[in-house]
Motif scaffolding. Structure first.
Motif, mmCIF file in Angstrom:
data_model
loop_
_atom_site.group_PDB
_atom_site.id
_atom_site.type_symbol
_atom_site.label_atom_id
_atom_site.label_comp_id
_atom_site.label_asym_id
_atom_site.label_seq_id
_atom_site.Cartn_x
_atom_site.Cartn_y
_atom_site.Cartn_z
ATOM 1 N N SER A 78 0.812 -1.236 -0.073
ATOM 2 C CA SER A 78 0.149 -0.141 0.067
ATOM 3 C C SER A 78 0.821 1.140 -0.105
ATOM 4 N N GLY A 79 0.262 2.283 -0.404
ATOM 5 C CA GLY A 79 1.053 3.552 -0.204
ATOM 6 C C GLY A 79 2.065 3.694 -1.440
ATOM 7 N N LYS A 80 3.234 4.333 -1.040
ATOM 8 C CA LYS A 80 4.324 4.615 -1.933
ATOM 9 C C LYS A 80 5.105 3.236 -2.220
ATOM 10 N N GLY A 81 4.842 2.496 -1.345
ATOM 11 C CA GLY A 81 5.616 0.967 -1.602
ATOM 12 C C GLY A 81 4.588 0.175 -2.374
ATOM 13 N N ALA A 82 3.738 0.282 -2.882
ATOM 14 C CA ALA A 82 2.712 -0.710 -3.735
ATOM 15 C C ALA A 82 3.601 -0.962 -5.080
ATOM 16 N N MET A 83 3.200 -2.243 -5.354
ATOM 17 C CA MET A 83 3.956 -2.671 -6.610
ATOM 18 C C MET A 83 2.971 -3.616 -7.343
ATOM 19 N N MET A 84 2.820 -3.180 -8.621
ATOM 20 C CA MET A 84 1.903 -3.984 -9.647
ATOM 21 C C MET A 84 2.461 -5.342 -9.916
ATOM 22 N N THR A 85 1.845 -6.310 -9.698
ATOM 23 C CA THR A 85 2.378 -7.511 -9.922
ATOM 24 C C THR A 85 1.424 -8.350 -10.729
ATOM 25 N N MET A 86 1.570 -9.542 -11.396
ATOM 26 C CA MET A 86 0.943 -10.177 -12.330
ATOM 27 C C MET A 86 0.890 -11.795 -11.916
ATOM 28 N N LYS A 87 -0.384 -12.320 -11.987
ATOM 29 C CA LYS A 87 -0.129 -13.875 -11.903
ATOM 30 C C LYS A 87 -1.001 -14.568 -12.856
ATOM 31 N N PRO A 88 -0.369 -15.685 -13.281
ATOM 32 C CA PRO A 88 -1.412 -16.225 -14.287
ATOM 33 C C PRO A 88 -2.720 -17.009 -13.643
ATOM 34 N N LEU A 89 -3.542 -17.220 -14.602
ATOM 35 C CA LEU A 89 -4.958 -17.705 -14.142
ATOM 36 C C LEU A 89 -5.329 -18.952 -14.934
ATOM 37 N N ASP A 90 -5.555 -20.007 -14.114
ATOM 38 C CA ASP A 90 -5.994 -21.186 -14.931
ATOM 39 C C ASP A 90 -7.575 -21.123 -15.457
ATOM 40 N N SER A 91 -8.287 -20.457 -14.818
ATOM 41 C CA SER A 91 -9.444 -20.255 -15.192
ATOM 42 C C SER A 91 -10.113 -18.990 -14.598
ATOM 43 N N VAL A 92 -11.530 -18.811 -15.228
ATOM 44 C CA VAL A 92 -12.192 -17.337 -14.659
ATOM 45 C C VAL A 92 -13.629 -17.758 -14.633
ATOM 46 N N ASP A 93 -14.039 -17.362 -13.590
ATOM 47 C CA ASP A 93 -15.765 -17.788 -13.364
ATOM 48 C C ASP A 93 -16.435 -16.653 -14.088
ATOM 49 N N ILE A 94 -17.539 -16.976 -14.791
ATOM 50 C CA ILE A 94 -18.367 -16.103 -15.496
ATOM 51 C C ILE A 94 -19.642 -16.385 -14.798
ATOM 52 N N PRO A 95 -20.079 -15.643 -13.897
ATOM 53 C CA PRO A 95 -21.476 -15.893 -13.186
ATOM 54 C C PRO A 95 -22.511 -15.564 -14.196
ATOM 55 N N ALA A 96 -23.737 -16.143 -13.772
ATOM 56 C CA ALA A 96 -25.163 -16.228 -14.710
ATOM 57 C C ALA A 96 -25.355 -14.541 -14.470
ATOM 58 N N LYS A 97 -25.775 -14.388 -15.787
ATOM 59 C CA LYS A 97 -26.494 -12.558 -15.942
ATOM 60 C C LYS A 97 -25.610 -11.868 -15.267
ATOM 61 N N SER A 98 -24.096 -11.921 -15.603
ATOM 62 C CA SER A 98 -23.162 -10.676 -15.219
ATOM 63 C C SER A 98 -22.083 -10.629 -16.269
ATOM 64 N N THR A 99 -21.244 -9.745 -16.088
ATOM 65 C CA THR A 99 -20.108 -9.362 -17.107
ATOM 66 C C THR A 99 -18.627 -9.747 -16.307
ATOM 67 N N VAL A 100 -17.740 -10.210 -16.958
ATOM 68 C CA VAL A 100 -16.456 -10.033 -16.469
ATOM 69 C C VAL A 100 -15.692 -9.369 -17.487
ATOM 70 N N ALA A 101 -14.976 -8.406 -17.055
ATOM 71 C CA ALA A 101 -14.184 -7.687 -18.068
ATOM 72 C C ALA A 101 -12.757 -7.854 -18.032
ATOM 73 N N PHE A 102 -12.009 -8.186 -19.083
ATOM 74 C CA PHE A 102 -10.489 -8.226 -19.034
ATOM 75 C C PHE A 102 -10.382 -7.128 -19.915
ATOM 76 N N ALA A 103 -9.809 -6.216 -18.994
ATOM 77 C CA ALA A 103 -9.383 -4.791 -19.102
ATOM 78 C C ALA A 103 -7.930 -4.329 -18.618
#
Length: 160
Positions: A78-103
């Motif tokens: 958090s704060g000034k020490g926050a770093m962006m990291t990235m992790k691989p995803l094996d799968s992503v839930d897509i709930p009924a009647k909703s949207t999931v944005a890859f952005a």
């Protein structure tokens, strides 16, 4: 009573026709931002729209890149020490009647070795693999490095 039988026979197909099939999961607004360096991966984005039943995105394939992976960017710390990291995803839930944005800044695709033919065409076909067995073919617009995201089409999938 016999006078009503013909009316019931006429009304039954109309009532059954109104039921229709359940709304399917679909993908739209797919686009790829090319990396300025051919040796580093490009990024892909899209919006998944859940149908009447929940499902899970299990992967994405294409003939126009050497490798495709799903990833998620997140902030650690958090704060000034926050770093962006990235992790691989094996799968992503897509709930009924909703949207999931890859952005940008969140969930996204990483594509290594985007094919020159796709780049010259300005689009590539992606195959989205869903846990329910569906395979969704979607054309993704290819944007040059640093270009803005394409504007979504107002009429895209308005019938869903």
């Amino acid at each position: 009573m016999r006078a009503f039988l013909p009316l019931i026979a006429l009304a039954t197909p109309l009532a059954l026709g109104a039921c229709g099939d359940p709304a399917p999961t679909y993908i739209d607004q797919a686009w790829i931002r090319l990396s300025p360096n051919k040796d580093t991966p490009s990024a892909g984005y899209f919006v998944a729209h859940g149908g009447d039943a929940a499902t899970r995105l299990r992967g994405v394939l294409t003939d126009y890149a050497l490798k495709v992976e799903m990833h998620e960017s997140m902030s650690e710390g958090s704060g000034k020490g926050a770093m962006m990291t990235m992790k691989p995803l094996d799968s992503v839930d897509i709930p009924a009647k909703s949207t999931v944005a890859f952005a940008p800044g969140g969930k996204h695709l990483m594509l290594w070795g985007v094919n020159d033919t796709a780049i010259s065409r300005g689009k590539m076909t992606l195959t989205f693999l869903l846990a329910n067995g569906d395979r969704l073919l979607v054309d993704a617009i290819i944007q040059k490095p640093g270009a803005d995201a394409p504007a979504p089409k107002a009429d895209e999938h308005k019938d869903h």
